[in-house]
Write an enzyme that holds these catalytic residues in place. Structure first.
Site, short mmCIF file in Angstrom:
data_model
loop_
_atom_site.label_atom_id
_atom_site.label_comp_id
_atom_site.label_asym_id
_atom_site.label_seq_id
_atom_site.Cartn_x
_atom_site.Cartn_y
_atom_site.Cartn_z
N HIS A 17 0.83 -1.21 0.00
CA HIS A 17 0.00 0.00 0.00
C HIS A 17 0.87 1.25 0.00
CE1 HIS A 17 -3.05 -2.73 2.17
NE2 HIS A 17 -3.46 -2.61 0.91
N ARG A 94 -2.04 -6.99 -8.40
CA ARG A 94 -1.00 -7.98 -8.12
C ARG A 94 -1.01 -9.07 -9.16
NH1 ARG A 94 -2.98 -9.11 -2.19
NH2 ARG A 94 -4.84 -8.95 -3.44
#
Length: 163
Positions: A17, A94
């Site tokens: 993050h 991802r």
């Protein structure tokens, strides 16, 4: 400088993050990290604890100038974006599974309010990290300190000591 929103539950806020935040800010954006409650997930940290850990993380970096942390009220993300004058949402990818999950939401956000989504590929060295996996490994006694900024690790330890 345009404003973008980086939404998520951030339970806890990971180095992945932080990397997305840093990269969105480096593109010249004012970044609003929108910490939300996800009713489909069993949370570990309450909203204010998550917000505080993220704020402390930003204070320890060079990001506190053009990144702000807010809690996202219940309701539509696009309404929150509209209130802030944000033209885009930032999401990390991802894998192809993330894209399959994110694409319909991105299309709906654009349909509802013209809010675009900026997809950033997760740094390969961080692509195995997710908040849910971090919580699970931590709950089972594993060391996750190399996956979290220090304030997030501290918050997770405190929550574990209380429960």
């Amino acid at each position: 400088m345009s404003t973008v929103v980086l939404p998520g539950s951030f339970d806890p806020f990971t180095l992945g993050h932080l990397d997305l935040t840093r990269r969105a800010a480096a593109l010249g954006h004012q970044v609003i990290i929108a910490v939300s409650h996800n009713p489909s997930k069993k949370g570990t940290l309450d909203l204010e604890t998550r917000k505080g850990a993220i704020t402390r993380t930003l204070e320890e970096t060079d990001l506190s100038q053009n990144v702000e942390v807010r809690t996202l009220p219940r309701g539509l993300l696009v309404d929150f974006c509209r209130e802030l004058g944000a033209g885009a949402v930032v999401r990390g990818l991802r894998s192809q599974l993330d894209l399959a999950y994110e694409e319909p939401m991105a299309r709906m956000n654009h349909h509802l309010a013209g809010v675009d989504t900026l997809f950033l590929l997760t740094d390969a060295s961080l692509s195995h990290i997710s908040s849910s996996l971090v919580r699970e490994v931590h709950a089972l006694g594993g060391d996750v300190s190399d996956m979290l900024p220090t304030p997030s690790m501290d918050a997770l330890r405190t929550a574990s000591a209380v429960s």
